[in-house]
Write a protein that holds these residues in place. Structure first.
Motif, PDB file in Angstrom:
ATOM      1  N   THR A   1    -110.689  19.493  62.913  1.00  0.00           N
ATOM      2  CA  THR A   1    -110.303  20.827  63.384  1.00  0.00           C
ATOM      3  C   THR A   1    -111.148  21.137  64.616  1.00  0.00           C
ATOM      4  OG1 THR A   1    -109.771  21.528  61.138  1.00  0.00           O
ATOM      5  CG2 THR A   1    -110.179  23.279  62.777  1.00  0.00           C
ATOM      6  N   ILE A   2    -110.462  21.470  65.702  1.00  0.00           N
ATOM      7  CA  ILE A   2    -111.142  21.675  66.989  1.00  0.00           C
ATOM      8  C   ILE A   2    -110.838  23.080  67.488  1.00  0.00           C
ATOM      9  CG2 ILE A   2    -111.305  20.908  69.404  1.00  0.00           C
ATOM     10  CD1 ILE A   2    -112.117  18.665  67.587  1.00  0.00           C
ATOM     11  N   LEU A   3    -111.863  23.827  67.821  1.00  0.00           N
ATOM     12  CA  LEU A   3    -111.695  25.184  68.355  1.00  0.00           C
ATOM     13  C   LEU A   3    -112.304  25.214  69.752  1.00  0.00           C
ATOM     14  CD1 LEU A   3    -112.966  27.005  65.157  1.00  0.00           C
ATOM     15  CD2 LEU A   3    -110.611  26.382  65.740  1.00  0.00           C
ATOM     16  N   ILE A   4    -111.522  25.700  70.706  1.00  0.00           N
ATOM     17  CA  ILE A   4    -111.989  25.743  72.092  1.00  0.00           C
ATOM     18  C   ILE A   4    -111.774  27.159  72.609  1.00  0.00           C
ATOM     19  CG2 ILE A   4    -111.713  24.777  74.414  1.00  0.00           C
ATOM     20  CD1 ILE A   4    -110.390  22.326  73.106  1.00  0.00           C
ATOM     21  N   ALA A   5    -112.780  27.696  73.277  1.00  0.00           N
ATOM     22  CA  ALA A   5    -112.635  29.043  73.846  1.00  0.00           C
ATOM     23  C   ALA A   5    -112.849  29.010  75.352  1.00  0.00           C
ATOM     24  CB  ALA A   5    -113.647  29.990  73.200  1.00  0.00           C
ATOM     25  N   ASP A   6    -112.115  29.886  76.038  1.00  0.00           N
ATOM     26  CA  ASP A   6    -112.324  30.061  77.480  1.00  0.00           C
ATOM     27  C   ASP A   6    -113.554  30.938  77.725  1.00  0.00           C
ATOM     28  OD1 ASP A   6    -111.490  29.801  80.249  1.00  0.00           O
ATOM     29  OD2 ASP A   6    -111.035  31.947  80.135  1.00  0.00           O
ATOM     30  N   ARG A   7    -113.856  31.796  76.737  1.00  0.00           N
ATOM     31  CA  ARG A   7    -115.027  32.669  76.867  1.00  0.00           C
ATOM     32  C   ARG A   7    -115.582  32.957  75.481  1.00  0.00           C
ATOM     33  NH1 ARG A   7    -116.292  38.543  77.605  1.00  0.00           N
ATOM     34  NH2 ARG A   7    -114.136  39.280  77.483  1.00  0.00           N
ATOM     35  N   GLN A   8    -116.888  33.069  75.368  1.00  0.00           N
ATOM     36  CA  GLN A   8    -117.529  33.507  74.119  1.00  0.00           C
ATOM     37  C   GLN A   8    -118.330  34.778  74.417  1.00  0.00           C
ATOM     38  OE1 GLN A   8    -118.641  29.746  71.459  1.00  0.00           O
ATOM     39  NE2 GLN A   8    -119.831  29.747  73.325  1.00  0.00           N
ATOM     40  N   SER A   9    -118.191  35.747  73.528  1.00  0.00           N
ATOM     41  CA  SER A   9    -118.942  36.989  73.737  1.00  0.00           C
ATOM     42  C   SER A   9    -120.342  36.906  73.134  1.00  0.00           C
ATOM     43  CB  SER A   9    -118.185  38.169  73.125  1.00  0.00           C
ATOM     44  OG  SER A   9    -117.952  37.922  71.759  1.00  0.00           O
ATOM     45  N   ALA A  10    -120.564  35.930  72.259  1.00  0.00           N
ATOM     46  CA  ALA A  10    -121.879  35.808  71.603  1.00  0.00           C
ATOM     47  C   ALA A  10    -122.218  34.331  71.396  1.00  0.00           C
ATOM     48  CB  ALA A  10    -121.868  36.561  70.275  1.00  0.00           C
ATOM     49  N   GLY A  11    -122.057  33.540  72.473  1.00  0.00           N
ATOM     50  CA  GLY A  11    -122.358  32.103  72.393  1.00  0.00           C
ATOM     51  C   GLY A  11    -123.811  31.888  72.006  1.00  0.00           C
ATOM     52  N   ARG A  12    -124.030  30.907  71.130  1.00  0.00           N
ATOM     53  CA  ARG A  12    -125.373  30.672  70.606  1.00  0.00           C
ATOM     54  C   ARG A  12    -125.868  29.283  70.967  1.00  0.00           C
ATOM     55  NH1 ARG A  12    -125.630  29.856  65.577  1.00  0.00           N
ATOM     56  NH2 ARG A  12    -123.464  29.883  64.935  1.00  0.00           N
ATOM     57  N   GLY A  13    -127.166  29.185  71.228  1.00  0.00           N
ATOM     58  CA  GLY A  13    -127.806  27.894  71.407  1.00  0.00           C
ATOM     59  C   GLY A  13    -128.821  27.666  70.312  1.00  0.00           C
ATOM     60  N   ARG A  14    -129.590  26.598  70.442  1.00  0.00           N
ATOM     61  CA  ARG A  14    -130.634  26.315  69.451  1.00  0.00           C
ATOM     62  C   ARG A  14    -131.731  27.356  69.523  1.00  0.00           C
ATOM     63  NH1 ARG A  14    -133.587  22.110  70.526  1.00  0.00           N
ATOM     64  NH2 ARG A  14    -134.608  21.948  68.522  1.00  0.00           N
ATOM     65  N   LEU A  15    -132.490  27.430  68.445  1.00  0.00           N
ATOM     66  CA  LEU A  15    -133.670  28.297  68.362  1.00  0.00           C
ATOM     67  C   LEU A  15    -133.326  29.749  68.655  1.00  0.00           C
ATOM     68  CD1 LEU A  15    -136.096  25.880  70.267  1.00  0.00           C
ATOM     69  CD2 LEU A  15    -135.795  26.086  67.790  1.00  0.00           C
TER      70      LEU A  15
ATOM     71  N   HIS B   1    -111.199  14.402  76.657  1.00  0.00           N
ATOM     72  CA  HIS B   1    -112.171  13.305  76.519  1.00  0.00           C
ATOM     73  C   HIS B   1    -113.269  13.657  75.512  1.00  0.00           C
ATOM     74  CE1 HIS B   1    -110.880  10.147  79.221  1.00  0.00           C
ATOM     75  NE2 HIS B   1    -110.526  11.058  80.118  1.00  0.00           N
ATOM     76  N   MET B   2    -113.648  14.918  75.456  1.00  0.00           N
ATOM     77  CA  MET B   2    -114.652  15.328  74.458  1.00  0.00           C
ATOM     78  C   MET B   2    -114.104  15.099  73.053  1.00  0.00           C
ATOM     79  SD  MET B   2    -115.881  18.834  76.386  1.00  0.00           S
ATOM     80  CE  MET B   2    -116.972  19.502  75.138  1.00  0.00           C
ATOM     81  N   ILE B   3    -112.848  15.458  72.850  1.00  0.00           N
ATOM     82  CA  ILE B   3    -112.236  15.285  71.519  1.00  0.00           C
ATOM     83  C   ILE B   3    -112.146  13.800  71.167  1.00  0.00           C
ATOM     84  CG2 ILE B   3    -110.067  15.588  70.224  1.00  0.00           C
ATOM     85  CD1 ILE B   3    -109.749  18.255  71.956  1.00  0.00           C
ATOM     86  N   ARG B   4    -111.708  12.979  72.113  1.00  0.00           N
ATOM     87  CA  ARG B   4    -111.647  11.519  71.867  1.00  0.00           C
ATOM     88  C   ARG B   4    -113.031  10.972  71.509  1.00  0.00           C
ATOM     89  NH1 ARG B   4    -107.110   8.929  73.291  1.00  0.00           N
ATOM     90  NH2 ARG B   4    -105.747   9.947  74.810  1.00  0.00           N
ATOM     91  N   ALA B   5    -114.028  11.378  72.284  1.00  0.00           N
ATOM     92  CA  ALA B   5    -115.385  10.841  72.059  1.00  0.00           C
ATOM     93  C   ALA B   5    -115.928  11.304  70.704  1.00  0.00           C
ATOM     94  CB  ALA B   5    -116.306  11.279  73.198  1.00  0.00           C
ATOM     95  N   LEU B   6    -115.614  12.541  70.317  1.00  0.00           N
ATOM     96  CA  LEU B   6    -116.085  13.041  69.020  1.00  0.00           C
ATOM     97  C   LEU B   6    -115.438  12.275  67.870  1.00  0.00           C
ATOM     98  CD1 LEU B   6    -116.161  16.897  69.653  1.00  0.00           C
ATOM     99  CD2 LEU B   6    -118.131  15.430  69.136  1.00  0.00           C
TER     100      LEU B   6
END
Ligand code: BTN
Length: 268
Positions: free
Chosen positions: A46-60, A185-190
């Motif tokens: 299952t792959i979810l792709i967004a053009d924009r995130q209002s609360a994108g999160r990174g590590r830490l 390509h990201m989906i193929r590589a994953l």
């Protein structure tokens, strides 16, 4: 061209994950949406792709700025069905896979700053955030693999707070980048990574080591209030960074934050 499902699918042909992709104009964070779908039983791939995130999160607990029209913010659900201890290398495996995807779609290969930053020279191109959910048996019920890649920004498009530390695929490639092609390509590589995640661990880590720019560098490790200095020697079989400290002690680093001395101002 806008990010859109049909274009991504057209690049994927008869790929096994062709029909399990969703594209959104706006979500808070694709990782949260993926976790909630995984909890409800959504299958691997299952792959979810967004053009924009209002609360994108990174590590830490960091924010991952995710403006419209310029990036790819993608989360994939995987179902590795094994003890979480066997997935210590997952972030590394995703990193090497994303280097393959960027190289195939954009014509250059980024490096990886251990563990989860895609970098070009001294600047950050993207990041990876892996989150696991456990089943009552203690096995991993799901892994959500989230990847954000800066694609179309020019330097001036980046928020001032990150302008000196960030780059985009277009800035590096010097040409227009097709986000739909890169997403495919990201989906193929994953998917390729997922099929050998447990059986091909050592080969994946070997590829990761080749892409990891941290190895051989003088580094600082920040943990809470403590800073220690040393040299990054290697990445071990669990994906941990093996460090020789100034006092000669050699030990793996699993958590905390690593900065490379004199470089990469985006981490203090
Ligand atoms: C990092 O730089 O520390 C990791 C950034 C990960 C960003 C991606 S974008 C898709 C997914 N959704 C999120 O909120 N985060 C990840």
């Amino acid at each position: 061209m806008d990010l859109n499902l049909q274009a991504i699918q057209a690049h994927l042909g008869g790929h096994p994950w062709h029909d399990s992709i969703q594209v959104f104009d706006l979500v808070d964070t694709t990782n949260n949406l993926a976790k909630s779908l995984a909890f409800q039983g959504a299958p691997a791939g299952t792959i979810l792709i967004a053009d924009r995130q209002s609360a994108g999160r990174g590590r830490l607990g960091r924010t991952f700025l995710s403006p419209a029209g310029v990036g790819i913010y993608l989360s994939a659900i995987l179902r590795p069905n094994c003890p979480p201890g066997e997935l210590m290398h997952l972030t590394c495996a995703v990193g090497a896979a994303m280097c393959d995807a960027v190289e195939a779609a954009c014509g250059f290969r980024p490096g990886i700053k251990w563990t989860n930053d895609l970098v070009c020279g001294t600047k950050k191109l993207g990041g990876i955030l892996v989150e696991l959910g456990l089943s009552p048996s203690g096995n991993a019920d799901y892994a959500v693999v989230g990847i954000g890649i800066n694609c179309r920004q020019r330097e001036a498009d980046f928020d001032e707070s990150i302008r000196d530390m960030a780059c985009s695929a277009e800035m590096i490639a010097g040409k227009s980048i097709d986000r739909n092609l890169l997403a495919a390509h990201m989906i193929r590589a994953l998917r390729e990574m997922d099929t050998t995640l447990l059986s091909g661990k050592e080969a994946m880590l070997e590829r990761y080591r080749a892409d990891c720019i941290t190895i051989g560098k003088e580094i600082s490790i920040l943990r809470g209030d403590e800073i220690r200095h040393g040299t990054a020697l290697d990445v071990d079989e669990e994906g941990a960074l093996v460090v020789r400290y100034e006092n000669g002690q050699i030990a793996p680093v699993n958590a905390g934050e690593v900065s490379i001395r004199g470089l990469y101002g985006y981490i203090s």
